[in-house]
Design an enzyme around this catalytic site. Structure first.
Site: not given
Ligand code: ITT
Length: 210
Positions: A10, A71, A160, A185
Site C-alpha cells: 500500500r 519488504d 531517501d 535496492h
Molecule cells: P507495505 O508494507 O504496504 O509494502 P510499508 O511502507 O509499510 O508498505 P515496509 O513494511 O516494507 O513497507 O517498510 C519499509 C520501510 O523502509 C518504510 O519505513 C519505508 O519508508 C522504508 N523504505 C523502503 N524502501 C525505501 C526506499 O526505496 N527509500 C527510502 N525508504 C525506504
C-alpha cells in the site's frame, strides 16, 4: 498482456517504482486499489522474507491472483543493523517519514562520517510460485551508502532524504526517479525477479532485459 500480478503493497512510493522498473515486461500489474478493501496482515516477522511472504500470501488470499510483495528497510552499521526489518515502525507507530528520518539522525548524533555506513535492503516475493510444490519466487537487492548529517531533497520516500549515495555527493531524495530506479535496492531485486518470471512463466524477455 499474458500474466496478471497484483502488487502486495500500500506504499505509493514503492508502487510507482515497481511499475516503472517492471514496465516493458509482458505483465499486467494491479494493486490493492483495483479490489474491494481487504484487511492488512500484521507484519511482525523477524526477517524481511517472513514479512514479504506474509504480505504476498494475504493478498493472494484476498484476490486469488499471484501477488508480488516488497519488504524493505534501512540497516545502519552503527546501530547493528537497526532499524532493519522494523524500519516502518522506527520511533513508534504514527510517525511520518520525515519524523523517522529525524529520529535516525538523532540516534547517530556525533557519529563521524566514516562510521555512518548503511544499506537499503529489499526482498521481493511472488506467491504462489509457478508450480505446485515449487515454492514462492524470492529475490533480494541492496544499495550501499551512508546516513547523511542532515536531510536533503524532496524526491522519493521513506529514508531517501538521509541516505547519501557514494560518489555522487547527494541523497537519494536529491536524485530523479530515473536515477534512483537505475541503482536502487528495489531495482536490483526486481531485475532478478524479471529473469525468474521470464524463466518460470515463459514470458517474453524484454528486448534489453538487464
Ligand atoms: P507495505 O508494507 O504496504 O509494502 P510499508 O511502507 O509499510 O508498505 P515496509 O513494511 O516494507 O513497507 O517498510 C519499509 C520501510 O523502509 C518504510 O519505513 C519505508 O519508508 C522504508 N523504505 C523502503 N524502501 C525505501 C526506499 O526505496 N527509500 C527510502 N525508504 C525506504
Amino acid at each position: 498482456m499474458g500474466m496478471k500480478i497484483v502488487l502486495a503493497t500500500r506504499n505509493g512510493g514503492k508502487i510507482a517504482e515497481i511499475r516503472n522498473i517492471l514496465g516493458g515486461l509482458d505483465v499486467e500489474l494491479l494493486d490493492a486499489g483495483d479490489f474491494p478493501p481487504f484487511p492488512e496482515p500484521r507484519e511482525d516477522g523477524e526477517t524481511f522474507l517472513d514479512n514479504a511472504l506474509t504480505k504476498a500470501r494475504a493478498v493472494h488470499g484476498a484476490t486469488g491472483m499471484p501477488a508480488l510483495a516488497d519488504d524493505s528497510g534501512i540497516e545502519v552499521d552503527a546501530l547493528e543493523g537497526a532499524p532493519g526489518v522494523r524500519s516502518a515502525r522506527y520511533g513508534g507507530d504514527g510517525l511520518s517519514d520525515g519524523e523517522r528520518c529525524l529520529k535516525l539522525l538523532e540516534a547517530l548524533k556525533g557519529v563521524p562520517v566514516e562510521k555512518r555506513g548503511a544499506r537499503f535492503r529489499c526482498v521481493m516475493a511472488l506467491y504462489p510460485g509457478p508450480r505446485e510444490g515449487a515454492g514462492p519466487l524470492v529475490t533480494e537487492g541492496m544499495m550501499y551508502g551512508r546516513v547523511a548529517a542532515e536531510t536533503a531533497g524532496g524526491n522519493g520516500f521513506g529514508y531517501d532524504p538521509v541516505f547519501l549515495v557514494p560518489g555522487r555527493g547527494v541523497t537519494v531524495a536529491q536524485m530523479t526517479p530515473e536515477e534512483k530506479n537505475a541503482i536502487s535496492h528495489r531495482y536490483r531485486a526486481l531485475v532478478e525477479m524479471k529473469w525468474l518470471l521470464v524463466r518460470e512463466f515463459g514470458l517474453e524477455p524484454e528486448q534489453c532485459i538487464e
